[in-house]
Design a protein around this motif. Structure first.
Motif, PDB file in Angstrom:
ATOM      1  N   ASN A   1       0.830  -1.210   0.000  1.00 34.16           N
ATOM      2  CA  ASN A   1       0.000   0.000   0.000  1.00 34.16           C
ATOM      3  C   ASN A   1       0.864   1.260   0.000  1.00 34.16           C
ATOM      4  O   ASN A   1       0.573   2.241   0.683  1.00 34.16           O
TER       5      ASN A   1
ATOM      6  N   TYR B   1     -11.201  -7.309   9.670  1.00 32.15           N
ATOM      7  CA  TYR B   1     -10.793  -8.254   8.627  1.00 32.15           C
ATOM      8  C   TYR B   1     -11.282  -9.659   8.971  1.00 32.15           C
ATOM      9  O   TYR B   1     -11.818 -10.375   8.114  1.00 32.15           O
TER      10      TYR B   1
ATOM     11  N   GLU C   1      -6.093  -0.559   4.455  1.00 32.44           N
ATOM     12  CA  GLU C   1      -6.322  -1.601   3.451  1.00 32.44           C
ATOM     13  C   GLU C   1      -7.093  -2.781   4.015  1.00 32.44           C
ATOM     14  O   GLU C   1      -7.850  -3.437   3.300  1.00 32.44           O
ATOM     15  N   CYS C   2      -6.905  -3.073   5.306  1.00 28.01           N
ATOM     16  CA  CYS C   2      -7.509  -4.276   5.888  1.00 28.01           C
ATOM     17  C   CYS C   2      -8.884  -4.044   6.494  1.00 28.01           C
ATOM     18  O   CYS C   2      -9.601  -5.009   6.759  1.00 28.01           O
TER      19      CYS C   2
ATOM     20  N   PRO D   1     -12.032  -5.286   3.532  1.00 29.06           N
ATOM     21  CA  PRO D   1     -11.232  -6.160   2.655  1.00 29.06           C
ATOM     22  C   PRO D   1     -12.014  -6.862   1.546  1.00 29.06           C
ATOM     23  O   PRO D   1     -11.825  -8.055   1.304  1.00 29.06           O
TER      24      PRO D   1
ATOM     25  N   GLU E   1      -7.768  -4.806  -3.759  1.00 26.12           N
ATOM     26  CA  GLU E   1      -6.400  -4.697  -3.264  1.00 26.12           C
ATOM     27  C   GLU E   1      -5.777  -6.070  -3.020  1.00 26.12           C
ATOM     28  O   GLU E   1      -6.470  -7.073  -2.837  1.00 26.12           O
TER      29      GLU E   1
ATOM     30  N   SER F   1      -4.301  -7.412  -0.548  1.00 23.48           N
ATOM     31  CA  SER F   1      -4.485  -8.075   0.748  1.00 23.48           C
ATOM     32  C   SER F   1      -5.949  -8.336   1.080  1.00 23.48           C
ATOM     33  O   SER F   1      -6.269  -8.681   2.213  1.00 23.48           O
ATOM     34  N   HIS F   2      -6.820  -8.167   0.109  1.00 21.42           N
ATOM     35  CA  HIS F   2      -8.247  -8.341   0.365  1.00 21.42           C
ATOM     36  C   HIS F   2      -8.673  -9.795   0.208  1.00 21.42           C
ATOM     37  O   HIS F   2      -7.899 -10.649  -0.239  1.00 21.42           O
TER      38      HIS F   2
END
Length: 364
Positions: free
Chosen positions: A52, A114, A323-324, A327, A331, A333-334
């Protein structure tokens, strides 16, 4: 699909559900998601896009400019001013304590969100598995005389259950993606559905407020099927108590599916409150600016690399949390929502195979 149609409806529906082109289109939805070895430290060499960096490169650039500004200014302002700033470490360091608490809470909440999102996605898969088992077994008994209608009802349950996670995925993920226009996005979604739905049903699904009501339409279809299936039990030799239990169980499972989608919707639409985020970022940026100024005054140019690395660490915590916390998007990390759709399709197909095999053997 194969060129020759299979002999019965169940096999035809299996071919449609397990069509490899359709499943590959769903797997392609997760092409941006990073998979890694959790036991390896070499993951630190992953490309920058996986960290990110897009969120923190601008603050780092501002801090670099800030360092250069003070590195050039201190010789012009004199040694007295530089020494006075260099002695301010005891005044700047206390800011690190509240910033640390704010970052720890921020990252902790993101991790909880998450996990809650993953739990909701797992619940969706679980209930799709339970619902298709209940519906297909309930529509495969010998309590009715019209077996063709029962077979169609089984297929209808199977195909709409397979469509539901696709509709949820399209609801959660943003409508726009870089390089995609509306036509490309629509064609991609149609390819993911394949022949599960007719052209008329696909158009009805795609035209529901730009995909924002797709899950509602699918849930409505499932409730209609549950009602129709229970009515058929009522006109057969099934006792009223079994009919009522069958209808109640189907509706309860559809209710849980609605709740799982609602849980994901709440997470996706609710970032951390603005007042907390702006407070955290205000004092994080203030601390970094003062710390950089004091370190440049005390250590000079040699401190720039260490300052930027440490700032990356602190800013990266905030970027990782952002980003988390929601999710479901594109992205790296999703969550792999495409894989969720594939797993549901595979479980539905396996249930059809099992029920078909059981009743074929019983007929022999």
């Amino acid at each position: 699909l194969s060129e020759q149609a299979p002999e019965n409806e169940e096999t035809t529906m299996l071919d449609i559900i397990l069509n490899q082109n359709r499943l590959e289109a769903l797997r392609a939805c997760d092409s941006n998601i990073v998979r890694y070895d959790p036991t390896s430290f070499f993951i630190i060499f992953n490309p920058r896009r996986d960290r990110n960096v897009s969120m923190i490169w601008l603050p780092l650039l501002v801090l670099l400019g800030w360092d250069v500004l003070w590195g050039l200014a201190f010789p012009l302002l004199g040694e007295g001013f530089r020494d006075a700033i260099a002695k301010d470490e005891s005044l700047i360091t206390p800011l690190l304590l509240p910033v640390s608490f704010l970052l720890v809470f921020r990252l902790g909440r993101a991790a909880v969100r998450y996990w809650d999102a993953r739990a909701a996605a797992g619940k969706l898969v679980e209930i799709c598995r339970v619902l298709v088992s209940t519906a297909i077994v309930g529509c495969s008994t010998e309590t009715t005389d019209n077996h063709d209608t029962d077979a169609k009802m089984r297929d209808d349950f199977a195909r709409w259950i397979c469509v539901f996670p696709i509709a949820v995925k399209n609801f959660l993920r943003p409508p726009n993606r870089k390089g995609w226009d509306d036509s490309s996005r629509r064609n991609k979604h149609i390819f993911e559905i394949g022949q599960l739905l007719s052209a008329e049903e696909i158009n009805e699904l795609m035209d529901t407020s730009d995909g924002q009501s797709e899950p509602i339409l699918v849930l409505n279809r499932l409730r209609e099927l549950a009602f129709d299936a229970s009515i058929r039990r009522a006109t057969s030799s099934t006792t009223p108590s079994i009919q009522d239990a069958f209808y109640r169980q189907l509706n309860q499972e559809i209710d849980i599916l609605t709740g799982a989608w609602g849980a994901m919707e709440r997470i996706n639409a609710t970032p951390l409150p603005f007042v907390y985020v702006v407070h955290l970022r205000t004092f994080l940026v203030l601390y970094l600016l003062l710390w950089h100024m004091e370190a440049i005054a005390r250590e000079g140019w040699i401190a720039v690399a260490i300052l930027l690395s440490a700032s990356w660490a602190l800013l990266g915590i905030e970027a990782a949390a952002v980003e988390c916390e929601r999710p479901f998007r594109w992205e790296c990390s999703h969550l792999p929502m495409g894989r969720v759709c594939v797993v549901v399709s595979q479980h539905v197909a396996q249930t059809i195979k099992n029920v078909q095999h059981r009743y074929q053997n019983r007929d022999k």
